[in-house]
Structure formats: C-alpha cells, structure tokens
Design a protein around this motif. Structure first.
Motif, PDB file in Angstrom:
ATOM      1  N   ILE A 128       0.831  -1.214   0.000  1.00  0.00           N
ATOM      2  CA  ILE A 128       0.000   0.000   0.000  1.00  0.00           C
ATOM      3  C   ILE A 128       0.861   1.259   0.000  1.00  0.00           C
ATOM      4  N   ASP A 129       1.925   1.263   0.818  1.00  0.00           N
ATOM      5  CA  ASP A 129       2.781   2.444   0.911  1.00  0.00           C
ATOM      6  C   ASP A 129       3.467   2.775  -0.404  1.00  0.00           C
ATOM      7  N   ASN A 130       3.725   1.778  -1.223  1.00  0.00           N
ATOM      8  CA  ASN A 130       4.450   2.005  -2.468  1.00  0.00           C
ATOM      9  C   ASN A 130       3.534   2.254  -3.663  1.00  0.00           C
ATOM     10  N   MET A 131       2.246   2.338  -3.430  1.00  0.00           N
ATOM     11  CA  MET A 131       1.306   2.667  -4.501  1.00  0.00           C
ATOM     12  C   MET A 131       1.250   4.183  -4.648  1.00  0.00           C
ATOM     13  N   PRO A 132       1.272   4.685  -5.872  1.00  0.00           N
ATOM     14  CA  PRO A 132       1.194   6.142  -6.060  1.00  0.00           C
ATOM     15  C   PRO A 132      -0.214   6.691  -5.813  1.00  0.00           C
ATOM     16  N   ASP A 133      -1.239   5.845  -5.923  1.00  0.00           N
ATOM     17  CA  ASP A 133      -2.616   6.279  -5.693  1.00  0.00           C
ATOM     18  C   ASP A 133      -2.843   6.505  -4.209  1.00  0.00           C
ATOM     19  N   TYR A 134      -3.885   7.268  -3.907  1.00  0.00           N
ATOM     20  CA  TYR A 134      -4.255   7.510  -2.507  1.00  0.00           C
ATOM     21  C   TYR A 134      -5.063   6.319  -2.005  1.00  0.00           C
ATOM     22  N   VAL A 135      -4.551   5.675  -0.987  1.00  0.00           N
ATOM     23  CA  VAL A 135      -5.230   4.526  -0.400  1.00  0.00           C
ATOM     24  C   VAL A 135      -5.367   4.790   1.090  1.00  0.00           C
ATOM     25  N   TYR A 136      -6.614   4.684   1.584  1.00  0.00           N
ATOM     26  CA  TYR A 136      -6.833   4.870   3.018  1.00  0.00           C
ATOM     27  C   TYR A 136      -8.070   4.107   3.451  1.00  0.00           C
ATOM     28  N   VAL A 137      -8.141   3.877   4.769  1.00  0.00           N
ATOM     29  CA  VAL A 137      -9.288   3.217   5.381  1.00  0.00           C
ATOM     30  C   VAL A 137      -9.704   4.077   6.560  1.00  0.00           C
ATOM     31  N   LYS A 138     -11.018   4.253   6.699  1.00  0.00           N
ATOM     32  CA  LYS A 138     -11.560   4.999   7.831  1.00  0.00           C
ATOM     33  C   LYS A 138     -12.535   4.099   8.592  1.00  0.00           C
ATOM     34  N   ASP A 139     -12.708   4.385   9.882  1.00  0.00           N
ATOM     35  CA  ASP A 139     -13.681   3.632  10.669  1.00  0.00           C
ATOM     36  C   ASP A 139     -15.075   4.212  10.444  1.00  0.00           C
ATOM     37  N   ALA A 140     -16.071   3.683  11.130  1.00  0.00           N
ATOM     38  CA  ALA A 140     -17.470   4.103  10.919  1.00  0.00           C
ATOM     39  C   ALA A 140     -17.700   5.568  11.258  1.00  0.00           C
ATOM     40  N   PHE A 144      -9.357   8.203  10.292  1.00  0.00           N
ATOM     41  CA  PHE A 144      -8.360   7.425   9.554  1.00  0.00           C
ATOM     42  C   PHE A 144      -7.841   6.282  10.418  1.00  0.00           C
ATOM     43  N   VAL A 145      -7.787   5.098   9.811  1.00  0.00           N
ATOM     44  CA  VAL A 145      -7.255   3.910  10.469  1.00  0.00           C
ATOM     45  C   VAL A 145      -5.963   3.486   9.778  1.00  0.00           C
ATOM     46  N   ARG A 153       1.486  12.129   3.110  1.00  0.00           N
ATOM     47  CA  ARG A 153       2.241  13.305   2.623  1.00  0.00           C
ATOM     48  C   ARG A 153       1.309  14.370   2.052  1.00  0.00           C
ATOM     49  N   GLN A 154       0.277  13.946   1.320  1.00  0.00           N
ATOM     50  CA  GLN A 154      -0.678  14.898   0.733  1.00  0.00           C
ATOM     51  C   GLN A 154      -1.349  15.728   1.828  1.00  0.00           C
ATOM     52  N   LEU A 155      -1.606  15.100   2.977  1.00  0.00           N
ATOM     53  CA  LEU A 155      -2.272  15.805   4.069  1.00  0.00           C
ATOM     54  C   LEU A 155      -1.293  16.548   4.967  1.00  0.00           C
ATOM     55  N   GLY A 156       0.006  16.463   4.647  1.00  0.00           N
ATOM     56  CA  GLY A 156       1.001  17.260   5.355  1.00  0.00           C
ATOM     57  C   GLY A 156       1.550  16.627   6.625  1.00  0.00           C
ATOM     58  N   PHE A 157       1.450  15.332   6.759  1.00  0.00           N
ATOM     59  CA  PHE A 157       1.981  14.649   7.953  1.00  0.00           C
ATOM     60  C   PHE A 157       3.291  13.951   7.617  1.00  0.00           C
ATOM     61  N   SER A 159       4.218  11.078   9.316  1.00  0.00           N
ATOM     62  CA  SER A 159       4.050   9.635   9.482  1.00  0.00           C
ATOM     63  C   SER A 159       2.577   9.293   9.631  1.00  0.00           C
ATOM     64  N   LEU A 160       2.285   8.032   9.443  1.00  0.00           N
ATOM     65  CA  LEU A 160       0.917   7.548   9.587  1.00  0.00           C
ATOM     66  C   LEU A 160       0.417   7.746  11.018  1.00  0.00           C
ATOM     67  N   ASP A 161       1.296   7.571  11.984  1.00  0.00           N
ATOM     68  CA  ASP A 161       0.908   7.721  13.394  1.00  0.00           C
ATOM     69  C   ASP A 161       0.290   9.088  13.676  1.00  0.00           C
ATOM     70  N   GLU A 162       0.759  10.113  12.980  1.00  0.00           N
ATOM     71  CA  GLU A 162       0.217  11.463  13.184  1.00  0.00           C
ATOM     72  C   GLU A 162      -1.199  11.590  12.615  1.00  0.00           C
ATOM     73  N   LEU A 163      -1.528  10.771  11.615  1.00  0.00           N
ATOM     74  CA  LEU A 163      -2.827  10.860  10.939  1.00  0.00           C
ATOM     75  C   LEU A 163      -3.887   9.960  11.572  1.00  0.00           C
ATOM     76  N   VAL A 164      -3.481   8.809  12.074  1.00  0.00           N
ATOM     77  CA  VAL A 164      -4.435   7.837  12.612  1.00  0.00           C
ATOM     78  C   VAL A 164      -5.271   8.473  13.719  1.00  0.00           C
ATOM     79  N   GLY A 165      -6.592   8.251  13.621  1.00  0.00           N
ATOM     80  CA  GLY A 165      -7.515   8.770  14.630  1.00  0.00           C
ATOM     81  C   GLY A 165      -8.114  10.124  14.280  1.00  0.00           C
ATOM     82  N   LYS A 166      -7.548  10.777  13.291  1.00  0.00           N
ATOM     83  CA  LYS A 166      -8.082  12.080  12.877  1.00  0.00           C
ATOM     84  C   LYS A 166      -9.168  11.866  11.826  1.00  0.00           C
ATOM     85  N   SER A 167     -10.112  12.819  11.775  1.00  0.00           N
ATOM     86  CA  SER A 167     -11.157  12.763  10.754  1.00  0.00           C
ATOM     87  C   SER A 167     -11.002  13.967   9.841  1.00  0.00           C
ATOM     88  N   ASP A 168     -11.811  13.998   8.798  1.00  0.00           N
ATOM     89  CA  ASP A 168     -11.771  15.141   7.883  1.00  0.00           C
ATOM     90  C   ASP A 168     -12.089  16.440   8.613  1.00  0.00           C
TER      91      ASP A 168
END
Length: 185
Positions: A128-140, A144-145, A153-157, A159-168
């Motif tokens: 998943i990390d090496n795919m150029p497309d945007y791939v993500y999973v969110k909970d209900a 972001f999970v 990187r697109q969202l300005g973080f 690492s993934l740890d900084e993004l996990v748990g955040k919502s739009d």
C-alpha cells in the motif's frame, strides 16, 4: 522420583508419518537425576522406544510404556520404570503429560499464526505504501485507520501515526469536511 518411579523417558514423534519412523527424547531421568540431553533432544528410531545406551544394562527392570496423545493427535511415548504397582499412577501421568503437550502445541500454533498475520500485515502495508494512488481506510465515524504514504504526505503529515484517529473535520474546513463525510457515508 517422589512417586517411587526410578526412571522415566519422554519422547516425541517427529514428522507426520504414521507410524513415525523417528522420535526425539526430550526429557529423561534415572536414579542419578535428570539426564543431560543435547539441545533439542536426542533423535532415535521410534521402534527402539529409547535411544541406545539409555536404558539400564546392569540390572533387571520393568517398564510401562504409555502413549501420549489427544483424540486427534499422537505426540509420542512415555516410558516409566515400574515402581508403584498401581497402574492408575501411570495412566494419570500419561493423561497429565498428554494434556500439557497439547497445551504447548496449541500455544506454538497460535504463535505461528500470529507471526504469519504480522508478516502478511507488513507485506500489505509495504504494498500500500508504495502505490502512487491515494489509499486509506476509515472507521465508521470517519477517522483514519490506515493510509499509504501518498495520503500521509498529501495531508502534510510526516508519518501515519500522526494521521491515525483524525477525521476530515480535524483536517479541512467544516463545509468541505461535511461533504467528504457525507460522500463516504
């Protein structure tokens, strides 16, 4: 020894063949105490019941051979030098040893399965990390999970740890976040 059994030997079958050609002595004691074995035990032909030179040659003795098994699996053999004349003692030892072996084997299987899951998860994350497309999973709730590096990187973080748990709603203006959330629902 506390039961009056002068010597005992515990051997496990090797491989899946039935009857097994090889066994491995994993525990032994005699009138002198615990017998030192090579790391991993001592390998021998199963039909011998015990490795060469292990059973006494200088005196007469009787042994009880107990199979170690559960309903669906044969584990090996326990050899007990006859001490107590009550056969219930040997049957009870057989049952306890078989139960202990089953528990150990189940624990080993579980650890192997957990290791396989970790390996598969790592492989999936690498893919998943090496795919150029945007791939993500969110909970209900829209948090972001999982996300690949492109999303992170697109969202300005960094690492993934900084993004996990955040919502739009944590990342975008209210109106835009509400639209993203509605689309995902």
């Amino acid at each position: 020894p506390q039961l009056g059994i002068l010597s005992a030997h515990l051997s496990l079958y090797e491989g899946k063949d039935r009857p097994p050609e090889w066994s491995r002595l994993v525990l032994a004691y005699d009138e002198k105490g615990r017998v030192e074995l090579e790391t991993g035990g001592r390998r021998f032909l199963s039909r011998q019941l015990a490795p060469d030179g292990l059973l006494p040659r200088d005196r007469q003795y009787n042994i009880v051979v107990e199979p170690l098994y559960s309903r669906e699996q044969q584990y090996g053999l326990a050899l007990f030098e006859v001490g107590p004349q009550d056969g219930v003692v040997y049957e009870a030892l057989r049952g306890q040893l078989s139960s202990a072996l089953k528990g150990i084997l189940l624990l080993q299987e579980r650890r192997q399965a957990e290791e396989m899951v970790v390996e598969e998860r790592n492989l999936l994350h690498t893919l998943i990390d090496n795919m150029p497309d945007y791939v993500y999973v969110k909970d209900a709730e829209g948090r972001f999970v999982v996300a690949n590096l492109a999303v992170v990187r697109q969202l300005g973080f960094a690492s993934l740890d900084e993004l996990v748990g955040k919502s739009d709603f944590d990342l975008f203006p209210q109106e835009l976040a509400a639209r993203y959330y509605a689309d995902e629902q």
